[in-house]
Design a protein around this motif. Structure first.
Motif, mmCIF file in Angstrom:
data_model
loop_
_atom_site.group_PDB
_atom_site.id
_atom_site.type_symbol
_atom_site.label_atom_id
_atom_site.label_comp_id
_atom_site.label_asym_id
_atom_site.label_seq_id
_atom_site.Cartn_x
_atom_site.Cartn_y
_atom_site.Cartn_z
ATOM 1 N N MET A 30 0.836 -1.205 0.000
ATOM 2 C CA MET A 30 0.000 0.000 0.000
ATOM 3 C C MET A 30 0.869 1.253 0.000
ATOM 4 N N LYS A 31 1.868 1.256 0.885
ATOM 5 C CA LYS A 31 2.738 2.429 1.002
ATOM 6 C C LYS A 31 3.513 2.684 -0.281
ATOM 7 N N LEU A 32 4.027 1.618 -0.895
ATOM 8 C CA LEU A 32 4.822 1.761 -2.111
ATOM 9 C C LEU A 32 3.968 2.266 -3.267
ATOM 10 N N LEU A 33 2.843 1.612 -3.510
ATOM 11 C CA LEU A 33 1.985 1.994 -4.637
ATOM 12 C C LEU A 33 1.395 3.390 -4.432
ATOM 13 N N GLY A 34 0.981 3.675 -3.205
ATOM 14 C CA GLY A 34 0.415 4.996 -2.919
ATOM 15 C C GLY A 34 1.430 6.106 -3.099
ATOM 16 N N SER A 35 2.653 5.874 -2.604
ATOM 17 C CA SER A 35 3.713 6.886 -2.717
ATOM 18 C C SER A 35 4.089 7.128 -4.174
ATOM 19 N N LEU A 36 4.237 6.056 -4.935
ATOM 20 C CA LEU A 36 4.592 6.188 -6.347
ATOM 21 C C LEU A 36 3.503 6.913 -7.122
ATOM 22 N N TYR A 37 2.255 6.616 -6.785
ATOM 23 C CA TYR A 37 1.143 7.265 -7.503
ATOM 24 C C TYR A 37 1.116 8.769 -7.221
ATOM 25 N N ILE A 38 1.243 9.130 -5.960
ATOM 26 C CA ILE A 38 1.241 10.558 -5.609
ATOM 27 C C ILE A 38 2.410 11.271 -6.281
ATOM 28 N N LEU A 39 3.575 10.652 -6.243
ATOM 29 C CA LEU A 39 4.756 11.233 -6.876
ATOM 30 C C LEU A 39 4.539 11.400 -8.379
ATOM 31 N N LEU A 40 3.970 10.393 -9.017
ATOM 32 C CA LEU A 40 3.704 10.466 -10.454
ATOM 33 C C LEU A 40 2.737 11.597 -10.783
ATOM 34 N N THR A 41 1.707 11.742 -9.980
ATOM 35 C CA THR A 41 0.728 12.821 -10.200
ATOM 36 C C THR A 41 1.387 14.186 -10.116
#
Length: 378
Positions: free
Chosen positions: A202-213
């Motif tokens: 959860m932490k990895l996917l969430g962090s990557l998504y926010i960073l990508l946005t």
């Protein structure tokens, strides 16, 4: 997560980050909508809003307890009971997660927000001819005003809903003494339930998504003519197209792109060259006819630029040829102080290049508006 007495860890760090990114980007997006030269920033902020709303949907499916849609309480009987208890018992025991009122709020704001963002992106393509959806401009420019109304309505609706939500939070904070304001800062609510846990995935996917946005939004704002902002309308070298038009029509005033008036207006203007705004052009009739043909074949009827479409629609049954007398021109310049057009920088209403730097190249982009020093809006 270490248990804190009489408190439950409800909102994860990523959930809080996405929440505050959504709050800041929405209000910034709303403010920038009033400044035409901030359109690119407006779109970039809209990408953050859209990205965080999409995250709420996905986070509601794969995120921790209390953030999941399955944990939301949508039953109307629960909503009724919630308000009854809220009125009857000032110091009631609150539940972790979303109560029935906030469940409905989160659901409606998420979907209204997504529709608002999509309408904005489509409008950007249709009305401005910019971005990934610029191909819609040719066929759907006539829908721009209607879509604009929908976009604005949804933005104000969201603003009202958010104001209502904030009011509810403040009531909880100061009347019910639930310390609700701190919940979305610390992650803890004053409730007695099991703390949430967030997995590494959860932490990895969430962090990557926010960073990508954020990277996409940053790229959209800072990189000129990128795929998210590039216009279908390009600068025109009118001198190369017709040297006579370029010379004769820019000698005494700005060179006006032909698409700014319909053909009937150009024909009326050239009908009597001896009375051209009080001056005699003193040109050969053949040259006048040549320039007229150049203008007519590139008039507003043949363009899907926003200004061309609006002016053509307004002057369809008129032969008016003074652009500054049109309602369209008056509306989009209504926030400019009247005395600005008479100062020693701008001098007159028809001096469009004073603020539109690529005006004589056929470009009137919102983002290209640059107000001269000491020239400000109301």
């Amino acid at each position: 997560m270490e248990q804190i007495q009489n408190k439950t860890y409800v909102w994860s760090f990523l959930g809080r980050i996405s929440h505050w990114l959504l709050v800041v980007s929405f209000f910034s997006c709303f403010v920038t909508s009033f400044y035409e030269n901030m359109l690119t920033l407006h779109i970039s902020l809209g990408i953050v809003v859209f990205g965080m709303l999409l995250m709420k949907i996905v986070w509601g499916l794969i995120g921790p307890k209390y953030a999941r849609w399955s944990d939301f309480r949508f039953a109307l009987k629960d909503l009724k009971f919630y308000f009854i208890q809220k009125i009857k018992d000032r110091y009631r025991q609150i539940q972790p997660g979303h109560n029935p009122a906030s469940s409905w709020f989160a659901f409606l704001v998420t979907w209204f927000g997504i529709v608002c963002c999509i309408s904005g992106f489509v409008l950007y393509g249709i009305q401005e001819g910019n971005g990934l959806l610029s191909f819609l401009n040719d066929k759907y420019i006539s829908y721009a005003n209607g879509l604009d109304s929908i976009h604005i309505f949804l933005a104000y609706l969201l603003l009202i809903m958010i104001a209502t939500h904030i009011t509810g939070v403040l009531i909880e904070q100061f009347y019910h003494k639930t310390n609700m304001v701190m919940a979305m800062i610390s992650g803890y609510k004053r409730a007695k339930e099991e703390d949430i846990t967030t997995t590494f995935r959860m932490k990895l996917l969430g962090s990557l998504y926010i960073l990508l946005t954020l990277v996409v939004a940053y790229y959209t704002y800072l990189v000129p003519d990128n795929i998210f902002t590039k216009s279908k309308f390009q600068k025109v070298d009118y001198k190369a197209l017709d040297a006579d038009f370029h010379f004769e029509c820019s000698d005494c005033h700005n060179l006006f792109p032909p698409y700014l008036l319909p053909s009937a207006s150009w024909k009326k203007m050239f009908k009597n060259q001896h009375e051209h705004y009080g001056e005699d052009l003193e040109l050969e009739d053949s040259l006048v006819k040549k320039i007229e043909n150049f203008m007519v074949t590139r008039s507003a009827e043949f363009s899907t630029q926003e200004s061309a479409y609006e002016i053509n629609k307004e002057l369809k049954n008129s032969s008016e040829y003074t652009i500054t007398k049109t309602n369209y021109w008056k509306i989009i310049h209504k926030d400019i102080k009247k005395d600005i057009f008479e100062n020693n920088i701008v001098e007159r209403k028809s001096n469009c290049v004073a603020c539109h730097k690529d005006f004589e190249k056929g470009i009137i982009y919102d983002i290209n508006i640059t107000y001269p020093q000491n020239v400000i809006k109301n």
